[in-house]
Design an enzyme around this catalytic site. Structure first.
Site, PDB file in Angstrom:
ATOM      1  N   LYS A   1       0.805  -1.216   0.000  1.00 25.34           N
ATOM      2  CA  LYS A   1       0.000   0.000   0.000  1.00 25.34           C
ATOM      3  C   LYS A   1       0.845   1.276   0.000  1.00 25.34           C
ATOM      4  O   LYS A   1       0.488   2.261  -0.651  1.00 25.34           O
ATOM      5  CB  LYS A   1      -0.964  -0.013   1.183  1.00 25.34           C
ATOM      6  CG  LYS A   1      -2.006  -1.119   1.072  1.00 25.34           C
ATOM      7  CD  LYS A   1      -3.063  -1.043   2.126  1.00 25.34           C
ATOM      8  CE  LYS A   1      -4.094  -2.156   1.918  1.00 25.34           C
ATOM      9  NZ  LYS A   1      -5.261  -2.019   2.773  1.00 25.34           N
TER      10      LYS A   1
ATOM     11  N   ASP B   1      -9.596   2.642   2.371  1.00 24.42           N
ATOM     12  CA  ASP B   1      -9.558   1.808   3.569  1.00 24.42           C
ATOM     13  C   ASP B   1     -10.221   2.474   4.775  1.00 24.42           C
ATOM     14  O   ASP B   1     -11.049   1.867   5.458  1.00 24.42           O
ATOM     15  CB  ASP B   1      -8.116   1.458   3.938  1.00 24.42           C
ATOM     16  CG  ASP B   1      -7.568   0.284   3.149  1.00 24.42           C
ATOM     17  OD1 ASP B   1      -8.360  -0.597   2.763  1.00 24.42           O
ATOM     18  OD2 ASP B   1      -6.347   0.248   2.928  1.00 24.42           O
TER      19      ASP B   1
END
Length: 265
Positions: free
Chosen positions: A72, A109
Site C-alpha cells: 500500500k 480503507d
C-alpha cells in the site's frame, strides 16, 4: 459472467494474495453497474513490485488495481498522481487508470472501515480507541477515525517510532490532538482494532494479551480472511463484541466499482 476480448480487468495485488476477498465481493457490483469488467487476484512476489508495475502500465485493458499487503505504501510511490486522501496518508489501496492513461492512487480503507462500523450499529463519536499496527491501512483508518469524532486514539506498534509517526499524521491531517502512541493494552470501553496482518494464518501470534480483553470492549479486525480470526473468537469468548474485516470490504467494494465505472464502465 462471460469473458470476452473486450472485457476490462481490475487486478488485486499482494503477497500473499490467497486471502483477498475483493475479487469475489466486487463482481456483483460490476454486474449491477452493467460493466464488462472482472476482478482477478495477482500474486506479485516480494521485491518485484516495480517490475510488475511496468507490465501493468502497458496492459491497456487493465483499468485499475486493488492494493493489499504489503504494497500500500510502495504503490503510492509508483503512481503518477495521488488523490488528496491517499497523498496525506502516504498509502493507496486502489489505483485507477485515468482518461489520459496515467495511474492515480486512491485510498478507501479508512472510509470503508468506519462505514462498516457505522452500518453494523457501532457509533464512533466520543469513543476511545486502541489500534494495533501502523502500516498503510492503519494510517488511513487512523485519519478516518479522527474525522468521525473519536475521543481518543492510541496507536501501538512493535516499532514505537512508527506508531508515533502515524499518530502525528492523524493529528496533523485532522487538526486535532486526540491521537498518541502507546502500548497494546486495552482500557475498559475501548474499540480495539487489529490493523496488523496477524490473524491471516492459523498459527499467527495474537496481537495483544487476551487477558486484557473484557466484555466492555468491541474488538474489530481489518483482516477479512478468515472472517472469524482467532482473536475475534477468543474476544467473543471473553464477552467482547466483535467486528470482522469483511465489513470493511463490503462497505468499500461498491464505492470502488462505481469509481472505476466512472471512466471505464
Amino acid at each position: 459472467m462471460k469473458i470476452r476480448g473486450t472485457t476490462k480487468i481490475m487486478g488485486v495485488i499482494g503477497d500473499p494474495i490467497a486471502q483477498a476477498k475483493t475479487p469475489e465481493a466486487i463482481l456483483p457490483h460490476f454486474d449491477r453497474l452493467g460493466t464488462d469488467m472482472v476482478c482477478i487476484p495477482l500474486h506479485v512476489a516480494a521485491n518485484s513490485l516495480e517490475k510488475a508495475w511496468r507490465g501493468f502500465e502497458v496492459t491497456r485493458n487493465l483499468v485499475g488495481l486493488g492494493i493489499t499487503l504489503p504494497y500500500k505504501q510502495a504503490a503510492a510511490g509508483l503512481c503518477d498522481t495521488l488523490d488528496p486522501v491517499a497523498e496525506r496518508v502516504g498509502a493507496v489501496n486502489v489505483v485507477r487508470r485515468e482518461r489520459d492513461g496515467s495511474f492515480r492512487g486512491y485510498q478507501f480503507d479508512g472510509r470503508g472501515f468506519c462505514s462498516g462500523l457505522l452500518q453494523a450499529g457501532h457509533d464512533l463519536e466520543g469513543r476511545d480507541c486502541l489500534m494495533i499496527g501502523a502500516g498503510g491501512a492503519a494510517m488511513a483508518v487512523a485519519c478516518a477515525l479522527m474525522e468521525h469524532g473519536v475521543n481518543s486514539l492510541t496507536i501501538a506498534n512493535r516499532t514505537p517510532a512508527k506508531a508515533a509517526e502515524v499518530a502525528e499524521l492523524a493529528n496533523r491531517v485532522t487538526g486535532r490532538r486526540a491521537a498518541k502512541a502507546g502500548p497494546a493494552t486495552p482500557a475498559a470501553g475501548q474499540i480495539v482494532i487489529n490493523a496488523t496482518s496477524l490473524g491471516m494464518n492459523a498459527d499467527d501470534p495474537l496481537p495483544l494479551d487476551l487477558g486484557t480483553i473484557d466484555d466492555s470492549m468491541l474488538v474489530a479486525e481489518l483482516v477479512a480472511e478468515p472472517e472469524r480470526t482467532r482473536l475475534m473468537i477468543a474476544a467473543r469468548d471473553r464477552g467482547a463484541a466483535i467486528h470482522s474485516g469483511m465489513h470493511m470490504i463490503r462497505a468499500q467494494v461498491g464505492l470502488i466499482a462505481e469509481h472505476l465505472a466512472e471512466i471505464h464502465g
